[in-house]
Design a protein around this motif. Structure first.
Motif, mmCIF file in Angstrom:
data_model
loop_
_atom_site.group_PDB
_atom_site.id
_atom_site.type_symbol
_atom_site.label_atom_id
_atom_site.label_comp_id
_atom_site.label_asym_id
_atom_site.label_seq_id
_atom_site.Cartn_x
_atom_site.Cartn_y
_atom_site.Cartn_z
ATOM 1 N N ILE A 71 -7.542 -8.313 -0.547
ATOM 2 C CA ILE A 71 -7.140 -7.265 0.389
ATOM 3 C C ILE A 71 -6.681 -7.893 1.706
ATOM 4 C CG2 ILE A 71 -7.969 -5.289 1.704
ATOM 5 C CD1 ILE A 71 -9.868 -4.702 -0.634
ATOM 6 N N SER A 125 -6.060 -9.838 -9.566
ATOM 7 C CA SER A 125 -6.817 -8.610 -9.308
ATOM 8 C C SER A 125 -7.187 -7.918 -10.617
ATOM 9 C CB SER A 125 -6.013 -7.668 -8.414
ATOM 10 O OG SER A 125 -5.013 -7.025 -9.163
ATOM 11 N N PRO A 161 -16.543 -1.088 -3.439
ATOM 12 C CA PRO A 161 -16.782 -1.217 -2.004
ATOM 13 C C PRO A 161 -17.998 -0.424 -1.554
ATOM 14 C CG PRO A 161 -14.792 0.070 -2.414
ATOM 15 C CD PRO A 161 -15.376 -0.273 -3.743
ATOM 16 N N GLY A 179 -15.128 5.493 -2.758
ATOM 17 C CA GLY A 179 -13.986 6.369 -2.581
ATOM 18 C C GLY A 179 -13.308 6.696 -3.883
ATOM 19 N N LEU A 180 -13.052 7.979 -4.073
ATOM 20 C CA LEU A 180 -12.314 8.425 -5.246
ATOM 21 C C LEU A 180 -11.458 9.615 -4.802
ATOM 22 C CD1 LEU A 180 -15.206 8.347 -7.833
ATOM 23 C CD2 LEU A 180 -13.246 6.823 -7.824
ATOM 24 N N TYR A 181 -10.459 9.917 -5.613
ATOM 25 C CA TYR A 181 -9.669 11.110 -5.312
ATOM 26 C C TYR A 181 -10.505 12.331 -5.621
ATOM 27 C CZ TYR A 181 -5.550 8.217 -4.818
ATOM 28 O OH TYR A 181 -4.646 7.286 -4.386
ATOM 29 N N TYR A 202 -6.481 6.320 -14.842
ATOM 30 C CA TYR A 202 -5.462 5.910 -13.874
ATOM 31 C C TYR A 202 -5.838 4.600 -13.180
ATOM 32 C CZ TYR A 202 -2.896 6.172 -9.396
ATOM 33 O OH TYR A 202 -2.140 5.906 -8.299
ATOM 34 N N LEU A 243 -4.066 0.882 -13.329
ATOM 35 C CA LEU A 243 -3.618 0.100 -12.181
ATOM 36 C C LEU A 243 -4.159 -1.326 -12.252
ATOM 37 C CD1 LEU A 243 -3.834 2.473 -9.107
ATOM 38 C CD2 LEU A 243 -1.812 1.669 -10.293
ATOM 39 N N LYS A 244 -5.265 -1.495 -12.973
ATOM 40 C CA LYS A 244 -5.810 -2.837 -13.151
ATOM 41 C C LYS A 244 -5.137 -3.565 -14.305
ATOM 42 C CE LYS A 244 -9.141 -3.501 -10.114
ATOM 43 N NZ LYS A 244 -9.038 -4.585 -9.132
ATOM 44 N N LYS A 273 3.084 -0.803 -11.654
ATOM 45 C CA LYS A 273 2.040 -0.149 -10.868
ATOM 46 C C LYS A 273 2.632 0.904 -9.954
ATOM 47 C CE LYS A 273 -1.346 -3.823 -11.011
ATOM 48 N NZ LYS A 273 -2.000 -4.902 -10.282
ATOM 49 N N LEU A 330 3.206 3.907 -11.944
ATOM 50 C CA LEU A 330 1.974 4.664 -12.183
ATOM 51 C C LEU A 330 1.605 5.511 -10.970
ATOM 52 C CD1 LEU A 330 -0.280 2.020 -13.936
ATOM 53 C CD2 LEU A 330 0.326 4.236 -14.854
ATOM 54 N N ILE A 331 1.754 4.900 -9.783
ATOM 55 C CA ILE A 331 1.391 5.620 -8.565
ATOM 56 C C ILE A 331 2.333 6.802 -8.359
ATOM 57 C CG2 ILE A 331 1.210 5.448 -6.065
ATOM 58 C CD1 ILE A 331 0.467 2.469 -6.543
ATOM 59 N N ARG A 353 1.337 9.611 -10.606
ATOM 60 C CA ARG A 353 0.151 10.356 -10.187
ATOM 61 C C ARG A 353 0.461 11.272 -9.016
ATOM 62 N NH1 ARG A 353 -4.422 11.496 -7.346
ATOM 63 N NH2 ARG A 353 -3.305 10.976 -5.467
ATOM 64 N N GLU A 354 1.163 10.693 -8.014
ATOM 65 C CA GLU A 354 1.478 11.478 -6.820
ATOM 66 C C GLU A 354 2.309 12.695 -7.202
ATOM 67 O OE1 GLU A 354 0.330 11.006 -3.883
ATOM 68 O OE2 GLU A 354 -0.648 9.093 -4.295
ATOM 69 N N ARG A 405 1.427 19.980 -10.384
ATOM 70 C CA ARG A 405 0.508 20.820 -11.142
ATOM 71 C C ARG A 405 -0.292 21.768 -10.251
ATOM 72 N NH1 ARG A 405 -2.718 16.690 -14.241
ATOM 73 N NH2 ARG A 405 -1.160 15.487 -15.336
ATOM 74 N N GLU A 443 -6.250 9.736 1.565
ATOM 75 C CA GLU A 443 -6.664 8.511 0.886
ATOM 76 C C GLU A 443 -7.570 7.683 1.779
ATOM 77 O OE1 GLU A 443 -3.140 6.486 -0.450
ATOM 78 O OE2 GLU A 443 -3.332 7.552 -2.340
ATOM 79 N N ILE A 503 -10.743 5.962 -0.732
ATOM 80 C CA ILE A 503 -10.223 5.444 -1.993
ATOM 81 C C ILE A 503 -9.299 4.263 -1.714
ATOM 82 C CG2 ILE A 503 -8.322 7.100 -1.979
ATOM 83 C CD1 ILE A 503 -9.819 6.179 -5.235
ATOM 84 N N VAL A 511 -10.463 0.829 -2.729
ATOM 85 C CA VAL A 511 -10.441 0.628 -4.184
ATOM 86 C C VAL A 511 -9.006 0.357 -4.633
ATOM 87 C CG1 VAL A 511 -10.907 1.693 -6.406
ATOM 88 C CG2 VAL A 511 -12.444 2.119 -4.505
ATOM 89 N N MET A 512 -8.087 1.146 -4.068
ATOM 90 C CA MET A 512 -6.687 1.020 -4.475
ATOM 91 C C MET A 512 -6.114 -0.338 -4.091
ATOM 92 S SD MET A 512 -5.870 3.745 -6.053
ATOM 93 C CE MET A 512 -4.098 3.772 -6.061
ATOM 94 N N VAL A 513 -6.312 -0.737 -2.828
ATOM 95 C CA VAL A 513 -5.661 -1.973 -2.405
ATOM 96 C C VAL A 513 -6.324 -3.200 -3.000
ATOM 97 C CG1 VAL A 513 -4.672 -1.088 -0.286
ATOM 98 C CG2 VAL A 513 -6.941 -2.075 -0.239
ATOM 99 N N SER A 532 -6.476 -3.310 -6.181
ATOM 100 C CA SER A 532 -5.682 -3.495 -7.405
ATOM 101 C C SER A 532 -4.175 -3.475 -7.172
ATOM 102 C CB SER A 532 -6.053 -2.490 -8.487
ATOM 103 O OG SER A 532 -6.688 -1.369 -7.993
ATOM 104 N N VAL A 533 -3.712 -2.844 -6.094
ATOM 105 C CA VAL A 533 -2.277 -2.869 -5.829
ATOM 106 C C VAL A 533 -2.048 -3.284 -4.384
ATOM 107 C CG1 VAL A 533 -1.801 -1.046 -7.495
ATOM 108 C CG2 VAL A 533 -2.202 -0.442 -5.129
ATOM 109 N N LYS A 534 -0.803 -3.707 -4.103
ATOM 110 C CA LYS A 534 -0.487 -4.061 -2.718
ATOM 111 C C LYS A 534 -0.334 -2.785 -1.904
ATOM 112 C CE LYS A 534 3.037 -6.986 -3.273
ATOM 113 N NZ LYS A 534 4.058 -7.916 -2.832
ATOM 114 N N LEU A 544 1.406 0.997 -2.805
ATOM 115 C CA LEU A 544 0.724 2.283 -2.663
ATOM 116 C C LEU A 544 1.541 3.227 -1.788
ATOM 117 C CD1 LEU A 544 -1.866 3.827 -3.277
ATOM 118 C CD2 LEU A 544 -2.911 2.780 -1.298
#
Lengths: 310, 441
Positions: free
Chosen positions: A52, A73, A80, A84-86, A97, A101-102, B3, B6-7, B10-11, B17, B206, B211, B214-216, B218-220, B224
């Motif tokens: 990060i 990664s 952490p 945090g989750l959506y 999802y 991403l992994k 990735k 995928l994002i 989802r967005e 929906r 976010e 979140i 968690v996201m960063v 796995s992705v840059k 995101l």
């Protein structure tokens, strides 16, 4: 084989040396405790290992090669401290999802998610939303999401906070299983009880610097104070010996400190001569908690902001 | 890349929906259709005439004051202010009966004030009557010939043709261009706000949900941010397309509900612009509008609209994302940080209102080139004609600068975003954000 080698890592912020020259290695399949008081730089250190943050200086070697955040990664699972989750996303979809991403394919992610949901008895959650979960439930979910993609390195920041003993031991068992399966685990916490129980190896950081790096056993040996507990049936009225001092006594149990140059045998010999009737004798090793407090003592409770010149 | 995809998915899916998206997608065109339907219905209703009694004791106006479709004058002297409604009249008109050219002292007594269109009809008819009377008494002209001369003269419609290349001339219509320009500029203005704040809310959600960390891992952060911006942009385009389709469907259904004779009138009106005599005013207006609309280069306008919507959105969305990443739970922080971004949009709309009345002024030209305002101001100018009003180089430069501007704001925002998204509990100022952009890594 070392899965992770960290050498001379530095990260300075405008007002703090968050991580100041920390090095350590992590062997495959071990459970590693990263300890330190609040604000010691643990989170910053972890964020550099997870890619990060970029370190200001120093190198990270992952699996024998230079750490590449983008590709490595996939092999890291990070939970952490701030979970945090959506909130509005369905739990099953979310797990799939995040696993995708992994780097898992959709099908792999589905299979893995189902397997873990069954293991943790969470099947009925699949179509619920995160906002419907209690704190402990979302904690469990977060753990599942962290390990779902079978990472080689799992980093858990305070994994048991907010969990009841039943769920905590469920996760603890899972951590052991993962380590047995070859995964390496970094376990960041300031609850020493958990560390003593779980970890093989610990490092202690304070004010951004490493102050201790050893196995739990060695650390305890290193900080032992030659304290012994001896239980006597009929303790002598007067205990006076050049061999040791009695620090405390209660119901026939004496805490003794052996003086420099003497051995535990000398203590036993003294009491044998006194006909004291020895019922029990064992060494008192310091708890990690005591060691932690001793080492960190003198540090102001809240870390102060300072001017950094680097 | 996978990735980001995928994002984006989802967005996009999580928004499409949502019940609110489905509702607004279907209800907005329904609302529009409803308004159009109501207007048509009211127009049809209003064609029912309103009777007005004329208290013309001297009998001067009897042959001069003509009724039309909306207003019917009846000459009767036993109606006064006390019994006007009881006798079935809307009002009673008292014309002066003194001097021949007296235009004061026309008074109409009504219970409710006359509608605007009824009032203007009465004004027009009375003016005609006075005209007729003057012609009659001063020059002794036949009333019928005056009427035909007048209707011929009034049917004039001056056409504005633009001198094109090779001697070909194109019809121009500033009225239609004005309407189209105004509508598309406003649409861009509104969508910039709607989708910009959607990005902002998504990013700050976010962040406050934690979140982000968690996201960063796995992705840059850049992936995101871009994924979110593109996903929401796709939602916007979906909504536009749905609206266009639904509105076409609704308007087809609606036209089938319009009485056939009215439709016939409208079509005739379109074919014979200016054939006023036999058509009501509204049908003529509609006919004029449709011929005028055909003078605007619609494919170009729609193409440019999509371009300026897309890149205008991308230009601003990344700035909104940067602000979203910098705010904490406190919505007031968001307000004050958003201000510098919303300012240029508002200024853009102010410039647009000026530019549309004078599309070749230097303010209009330059504002339509500067990326901060170009999506709004350029869209107001394009319907006036390319290359007539907007030179090709202006359009090209404006588009290029907008693309460059979008790349710049994205680069800038990515730097702020990366730091801001993981920073908690601290109120961020613009000064700090500037510092983040200049820091390496």
């Amino acid at each position: 084989m070392n899965i992770l080698e960290v050498s001379h890592l530095k990260k300075y912020y405008a007002t703090q040396k968050a991580v100041d020259d920390i090095s350590f290695t992590l062997t495959k399949g071990s459970i590693f405790g990263l300890l330190g008081p609040n604000g010691a730089g643990k989170t910053t250190l972890i964020r550099m290992i997870t890619g990060i943050f970029f370190p200001d200086e120093g190198t990270i070697t992952f699996n024998g090669r230079k750490f590449d955040p983008l590709n490595d990664s996939v092999n890291i699972g990070y939970m952490p401290e701030e979970r945090g989750l959506y909130k509005k996303m369905k739990i099953g979809e979310q797990a799939v999802y995040l696993a995708q991403l992994k780097g898992l394919t959709r099908q792999q992610a589905m299979e893995s998610a189902k397997e873990w949901f069954v293991k943790f008895n969470m099947q009925s959650w699949w179509n619920k939303k995160v906002e419907d979960l209690s704190k402990g439930m979302s904690q469990k979910l977060q753990f599942v999401i962290t390990v779902m993609h079978r990472p080689q390195l799992i980093i858990l920041d305070e994994p048991f906070s907010g969990l009841d003993p039943v769920n905590a031991s469920l996760i603890k068992d899972e951590i052991y299983n993962l380590a047995k399966g070859g995964a390496s685990i970094i376990f960041s916490t300031h609850r020493m009880g958990e560390v003593e129980e779980i970890c093989d190896h610990i490092i202690l950081v304070n004010k951004g610097a490493k102050i201790l790096d050893d196995t739990v056993h060695n650390v305890k040996q290193q900080f032992k104070e030659n304290l012994f507990s001896i239980k006597l049936e009929n303790p002598p009225a007067q205990i006076d010996s050049p061999v040791f001092q009695v620090l405390n006594q209660k119901n026939g149990e004496h805490i003794v400190k052996i003086n420099e140059g003497y051995k535990p045998n000398d203590v036993l010999q003294y009491f044998l001569q006194q006909q004291a009737g020895i019922v029990g004798f064992n060494e008192i090793l310091p708890s990690l908690n005591d060691i932690f407090i001793r080492l960190v003592e003198g540090t102001p409770q809240a870390r102060q902001f300072e001017k950094v010149t680097a | 890349m996978n990735k980001i995809w995928l994002i984006i998915q989802r967005e996009y899916l999580s928004r499409v929906r949502k019940k609110t998206f489905i509702l607004s997608t279907f209800l907005t065109p329904l609302l529009f259709a409803g308004i159009i339907f109501a207007v048509i219905m009211i127009t049809i209703k209003n064609q029912g005439e309103e009777k007005i009694a004329v208290h013309d004791t001297a009998g001067i106006y009897k042959s001069k004051l003509k009724s039309d479709k909306q207003i019917k004058f009846e000459f009767t002297n036993d109606v006064d202010t006390s019994n006007v409604l009881a006798k079935g009249y809307v009002g009673v008109l008292y014309p002066p009966h003194t001097a021949i050219n007296n235009t004061d002292n026309f008074v109409i007594y009504t219970k409710k004030s006359l509608s605007l269109s009824a009032k203007s009809s009465v004004d027009r008819l009375v003016a005609n009557a006075i005209e007729n009377r003057l012609f009659d008494s001063l020059y002794n002209l036949q009333l019928s010939s005056i009427d035909s001369v007048r209707s011929l003269a009034r049917s004039v419609d001056v056409q504005n043709k633009i001198i094109g290349e090779g001697g070909r001339s194109q019809s121009a219509s500033s009225g239609a261009a004005y309407a189209v320009g105004y509508a598309s500029a406003f649409l861009i203005y509104i969508t910039l706000f709607i989708y910009g704040t959607m990005v902002l809310r998504g990013v700050s959600e976010e962040k406050t949900n934690r979140i982000a960390e968690v996201m960063v891992s796995s992705v840059k952060p850049f992936q995101l941010m871009i994924g979110k911006i593109v996903g929401i942009g796709a939602v916007g385009i979906t909504q536009f397309l749905m609206w266009i389709i639904l509105m076409t469907v609704f308007s087809t259904i609606l036209t089938s509900t319009i009485p056939p004779d009215l439709l016939q009138q409208m079509q005739d009106g379109a074919n014979v612009p200016g054939g006023t005599a036999q058509f009501s005013e509204s049908t003529v207006t509609i006919a004029r509008a449709s011929t005028a609309l055909s003078a605007v280069n619609l494919p170009l306008v729609i193409g440019c609209f999509l371009f300026y919507f897309l890149f205008g959105y991308l230009f601003y969305a990344s700035l909104f994302a940067a602000v979203g990443s910098s705010v904490n739970e406190d919505p007031q922080d968001a307000q004050s940080l958003m201000f510098p971004i919303t300012m240029p949009i508002v200024v853009g709309i102010i410039i647009m209102i000026n530019a549309i009345t004078n599309p070749t002024s230097s303010l209009a030209v330059w504002a339509s080139i500067i990326p901060f305002f170009s999506p709004i101001v350029m869209m107001a100018r394009i319907p006036f004609g390319v290359p007539g009003t907007v030179a090709w180089w202006e359009l090209g430069l404006s588009m290029l600068l907008l693309i460059a501007g979008f790349l710049f704001t994205t680069w800038l925002s990515a730097k702020i975003y990366r730091t801001g998204i993981l920073l908690y509990g601290k109120k961020v100022t613009w000064k700090e954000m500037a510092k983040w952009t200049f820091r390496k890594n």
